[in-house]
Design an enzyme around this catalytic site. Sequence first.
Site, PDB file in Angstrom:
ATOM      1  N   TYR A  57      13.865   5.232  13.839  1.00 30.07           N
ATOM      2  CA  TYR A  57      13.679   4.630  12.514  1.00 30.07           C
ATOM      3  C   TYR A  57      15.008   4.177  11.938  1.00 30.07           C
ATOM      4  O   TYR A  57      15.138   3.043  11.460  1.00 30.07           O
ATOM      5  CB  TYR A  57      13.027   5.649  11.578  1.00 30.07           C
ATOM      6  CG  TYR A  57      13.053   5.248  10.119  1.00 30.07           C
ATOM      7  CD1 TYR A  57      12.245   4.224   9.634  1.00 30.07           C
ATOM      8  CD2 TYR A  57      13.888   5.914   9.206  1.00 30.07           C
ATOM      9  CE1 TYR A  57      12.264   3.856   8.294  1.00 30.07           C
ATOM     10  CE2 TYR A  57      13.906   5.552   7.873  1.00 30.07           C
ATOM     11  CZ  TYR A  57      13.107   4.528   7.419  1.00 30.07           C
ATOM     12  OH  TYR A  57      13.133   4.172   6.099  1.00 30.07           O
ATOM     13  N   THR A 106       0.816  -1.218   0.000  1.00 27.69           N
ATOM     14  CA  THR A 106       0.000   0.000   0.000  1.00 27.69           C
ATOM     15  C   THR A 106       0.845   1.262   0.000  1.00 27.69           C
ATOM     16  O   THR A 106       0.306   2.365  -0.096  1.00 27.69           O
ATOM     17  CB  THR A 106      -0.944   0.041   1.218  1.00 27.69           C
ATOM     18  OG1 THR A 106      -0.162   0.034   2.415  1.00 27.69           O
ATOM     19  CG2 THR A 106      -1.892  -1.151   1.219  1.00 27.69           C
ATOM     20  N   ASP A 160       6.491   2.908  -2.672  1.00 26.29           N
ATOM     21  CA  ASP A 160       7.364   2.006  -3.418  1.00 26.29           C
ATOM     22  C   ASP A 160       6.623   0.742  -3.839  1.00 26.29           C
ATOM     23  O   ASP A 160       6.850   0.213  -4.933  1.00 26.29           O
ATOM     24  CB  ASP A 160       8.585   1.634  -2.578  1.00 26.29           C
ATOM     25  CG  ASP A 160       9.507   2.819  -2.347  1.00 26.29           C
ATOM     26  OD1 ASP A 160       9.193   3.927  -2.832  1.00 26.29           O
ATOM     27  OD2 ASP A 160      10.542   2.649  -1.681  1.00 26.29           O
ATOM     28  N   HIS A 180      13.587   9.106  -1.871  1.00 29.61           N
ATOM     29  CA  HIS A 180      12.946   8.992  -3.177  1.00 29.61           C
ATOM     30  C   HIS A 180      11.464   9.311  -3.009  1.00 29.61           C
ATOM     31  O   HIS A 180      10.799   8.787  -2.136  1.00 29.61           O
ATOM     32  CB  HIS A 180      13.167   7.612  -3.793  1.00 29.61           C
ATOM     33  CG  HIS A 180      12.931   6.467  -2.872  1.00 29.61           C
ATOM     34  ND1 HIS A 180      13.763   6.179  -1.809  1.00 29.61           N
ATOM     35  CD2 HIS A 180      11.959   5.529  -2.835  1.00 29.61           C
ATOM     36  CE1 HIS A 180      13.313   5.121  -1.177  1.00 29.61           C
ATOM     37  NE2 HIS A 180      12.203   4.714  -1.772  1.00 29.61           N
ATOM     38  N   GLU A 190      19.082   6.845   6.097  1.00 23.44           N
ATOM     39  CA  GLU A 190      18.991   7.335   7.472  1.00 23.44           C
ATOM     40  C   GLU A 190      19.912   6.552   8.418  1.00 23.44           C
ATOM     41  O   GLU A 190      20.158   6.988   9.534  1.00 23.44           O
ATOM     42  CB  GLU A 190      17.542   7.248   7.968  1.00 23.44           C
ATOM     43  CG  GLU A 190      16.591   8.233   7.310  1.00 23.44           C
ATOM     44  CD  GLU A 190      16.803   9.677   7.738  1.00 23.44           C
ATOM     45  OE1 GLU A 190      17.299   9.896   8.874  1.00 23.44           O
ATOM     46  OE2 GLU A 190      16.481  10.582   6.951  1.00 23.44           O
TER      47      GLU A 190
END
Length: 336
Positions: A156, A13, A16, A186, A130
């Site tokens: 994260y 969902t 990407d 992206h 990250e």
Amino acid sequence: MTERRRALITGITGQDGGHLAEQLHEKGYEVFGLIRGQNNPRRVEVETDMPYVTLIEGDLTDPTSLVRAVETSDPHELYNLAAISHVGYSFKNPTLTADVTAKGVLNVLEAVRVTGRAQTTRIYQASTSEMFGGLDYNRPGAGYNENSLFHPRSPYGVAKLYGHWIAKNYRESYDMFVSCGILFNHEGERRGVEFVTRKITHAVARIKLGLQPHIELGDLWPKRDWGYAGDFVDGMWRMLQHDVPDDFVLATGETHSIEEFLTLAFAEIGIDDWKPYVVQNPAYMRPAEVDILLGDPTKAENELGWRREVDFPGLVSLMVAHDLAVQSRQLSLPSA
């Protein structure tokens, strides 16, 4: 007759997941998507936009559901894209982030291994820029590459680093084909509006149409290496077609600030000075911020033949045009 290749995508969902499902379908794959919850509000959207995807209910925190998903789809390729992927949200919900984004990777790998597919299913693990953290001591001048030091600056990033290393561990321990894509930022028209780029283009469209007066943002100085998601999922696929499993950085090799993004976005609607339309809200500022991220995609370019097609101005233009079209359509809809 050649067997039709099957792919299972977690995070179907998400941005990407949508791009990847579309590209794999065009390549002739039978595409399966893992979807969380029996009442997931995105289910109808996926079924409408991508009717060629077979949805399987499951959750990265539920190992049994992952085993069932792997057995049902029997995939040649598995793309693990699911995660708690919003950096700001991870500070507010670090435990959930760890359960899904870190331990969830282990659950996926184990589902493949315990179902006897360790040697037949190729796995893509979505790692992230990250993990680097953007600090002076580990920042190479030409951009972070596959050998750069990690220093994540958010729950994260820390969770993704665990996922990255457990994927490498299963590659080495069980001779599994597991490739990690260390992807820099992206974006695109499928990006959620909670992410800063789409938040900006969504707001710019609404400002143009007179639907809102301004946009609230946090810090404007951080710089990111921003590319187009459609280009990046092509790189994911290329990693699983490579002769050997490996780690690859996907990036543009350029870095731009949020201020630069704002300048280009507002220029798309004829506004040169965006400052009257932007309000900085401390609520959107993070406890620890990554100053700058810049990637070096040389290895992916040389070994995979990967190239980004959409440049930074093109990305911003694409996103603003999409949101203008969406908001204009909604304005023209008859009221209930």
